[in-house]
Design an enzyme around this catalytic site. Structure first.
Site, PDB file in Angstrom:
ATOM      1  N   ASP A  54       0.849  -1.192   0.000  1.00 54.72           N
ATOM      2  CA  ASP A  54       0.000   0.000   0.000  1.00 54.72           C
ATOM      3  C   ASP A  54       0.886   1.244   0.000  1.00 54.72           C
ATOM      4  O   ASP A  54       1.769   1.374   0.855  1.00 54.72           O
ATOM      5  CB  ASP A  54      -0.918   0.007   1.231  1.00 54.72           C
ATOM      6  CG  ASP A  54      -1.885   1.180   1.214  1.00 54.72           C
ATOM      7  OD1 ASP A  54      -2.863   1.139   0.448  1.00 54.72           O
ATOM      8  OD2 ASP A  54      -1.650   2.156   1.965  1.00 54.72           O
ATOM      9  N   ASN A  62      -1.463  13.333  -5.861  1.00 51.41           N
ATOM     10  CA  ASN A  62      -2.612  13.683  -6.701  1.00 51.41           C
ATOM     11  C   ASN A  62      -3.098  15.098  -6.414  1.00 51.41           C
ATOM     12  O   ASN A  62      -3.397  15.869  -7.331  1.00 51.41           O
ATOM     13  CB  ASN A  62      -3.754  12.700  -6.473  1.00 51.41           C
ATOM     14  CG  ASN A  62      -3.710  11.519  -7.423  1.00 51.41           C
ATOM     15  OD1 ASN A  62      -3.091  11.589  -8.486  1.00 51.41           O
ATOM     16  ND2 ASN A  62      -4.348  10.437  -7.056  1.00 51.41           N
ATOM     17  N   HIS A  67      -3.694  14.551 -11.197  1.00 50.43           N
ATOM     18  CA  HIS A  67      -3.904  13.121 -11.422  1.00 50.43           C
ATOM     19  C   HIS A  67      -2.968  12.565 -12.492  1.00 50.43           C
ATOM     20  O   HIS A  67      -2.651  11.375 -12.484  1.00 50.43           O
ATOM     21  CB  HIS A  67      -5.366  12.867 -11.797  1.00 50.43           C
ATOM     22  CG  HIS A  67      -6.308  13.082 -10.657  1.00 50.43           C
ATOM     23  ND1 HIS A  67      -6.501  12.139  -9.668  1.00 50.43           N
ATOM     24  CD2 HIS A  67      -7.091  14.139 -10.328  1.00 50.43           C
ATOM     25  CE1 HIS A  67      -7.375  12.599  -8.780  1.00 50.43           C
ATOM     26  NE2 HIS A  67      -7.744  13.812  -9.165  1.00 50.43           N
ATOM     27  N   ASP A  97      -4.145   2.643  -5.183  1.00 50.11           N
ATOM     28  CA  ASP A  97      -2.706   2.620  -4.913  1.00 50.11           C
ATOM     29  C   ASP A  97      -2.300   1.352  -4.171  1.00 50.11           C
ATOM     30  O   ASP A  97      -1.319   1.333  -3.443  1.00 50.11           O
ATOM     31  CB  ASP A  97      -2.285   3.864  -4.119  1.00 50.11           C
ATOM     32  CG  ASP A  97      -2.980   3.946  -2.764  1.00 50.11           C
ATOM     33  OD1 ASP A  97      -3.968   3.196  -2.542  1.00 50.11           O
ATOM     34  OD2 ASP A  97      -2.556   4.758  -1.924  1.00 50.11           O
TER      35      ASP A  97
END
Length: 253
Positions: A54, A62, A67, A97
């Site tokens: 993760d 972002n 993005h 993600d």
């Protein structure tokens, strides 16, 4: 005849692409699950290990850089995962993600050598669209030694990953049975938290803000407290993060 071959080639290409994540080119969730199922179904297969990865601070990339930069970052993470794993291992983007790596024929001891390489590779400086970016990664490790239950193995890797996140930045956690007990306790705590607003268990303490040197009260700070039915009075640092995670923060407000 050539038209038939052309259709067969096109069909094979479409089938292959359907099993890939369109952004990173890694295996997608369906392909990863199918590969893991096949690996666990093979009784002659040695140990199989799953790593859940993760990313940390991805949302910040972002928000700050856009993005497009976030997509570039995910592609770079995918490339780095390939570089630090073996050709026979399967790297996958599960969504958002979150990534996963299937280590074939590898027990927990071997995986403990791979996981630090993943953390180190992802933490290395990235250059995205002329900007320098640093992120981290939490890694959960779970090995199937005797059991052949795919859902159980994925659940264990997921628990380990969240335990790694709770330990701090760029941490690794190997699954251990105690994590199951901790998760059960956490689920019970979250259920109580979800019902706390309806049960009128939140109270507000007020703290005066003084102006020096005259000592005049210029404002009052409102501080929420939770009168937990079993643990007594809890301060925000013990439940706000959980409230945000499960969506109960609005009720508290």
């Amino acid at each position: 005849m050539w038209q038939v071959r052309r259709r067969q080639t096109a069909l094979a290409a479409m089938t292959r692409l359907a099993g890939l994540d369109s952004l990173t080119g890694l295996a997608n969730r369906a392909t990863f699950n199918a590969a893991l199922f096949a690996e666990l179904a093979d009784e002659l297969s040695p140990d199989t290990t799953v790593l859940f990865v993760d990313l940390e601070d991805f949302k910040g990339v972002n928000d700050v850089f856009g993005h497009g930069a976030g997509d570039d970052l995910l592609r770079e993470v995918g490339a780095r995962l390939r570089r630090v794993t073996r050709p026979g291992d399967l790297c996958s983007r599960l969504g958002g993600d979150e990534f996963a790596v299937l280590l074939r024929g590898t027990g927990s001891a071997g995986a403990e050598h791979v996981a630090p390489r993943i953390v180190e590779a992802i933490a290395a400086t990235m250059h995205l669209r002329g900007r320098v970016v640093h992120i981290g990664a939490s890694v959960g490790v779970a090995t199937a030694t005797g059991e052949r239950d795919i859902e159980q193995l994925i659940h264990r890797a997921d628990l380990a990953m969240y335990a790694a996140k709770a330990k701090g930045s760029s941490c690794i956690q190997v699954f251990e049975p105690a994590l199951l007990e901790a998760r059960s306790s956490q689920v019970a705590f979250e259920r109580q938290l979800s019902a706390a607003a309806d049960n009128d268990e939140f109270i507000v303490h007020y703290q005066p803000v003084l102006s020096l040197p005259e000592g005049r009260c210029t404002a009052v700070e409102a501080l929420v407290r939770w009168r937990h039915p079993e643990r007594g009075l809890l301060y925000p640092d013990s439940f706000i993060d959980a409230a945000e995670r499960i969506g109960a923060i609005g009720d508290i407000g």
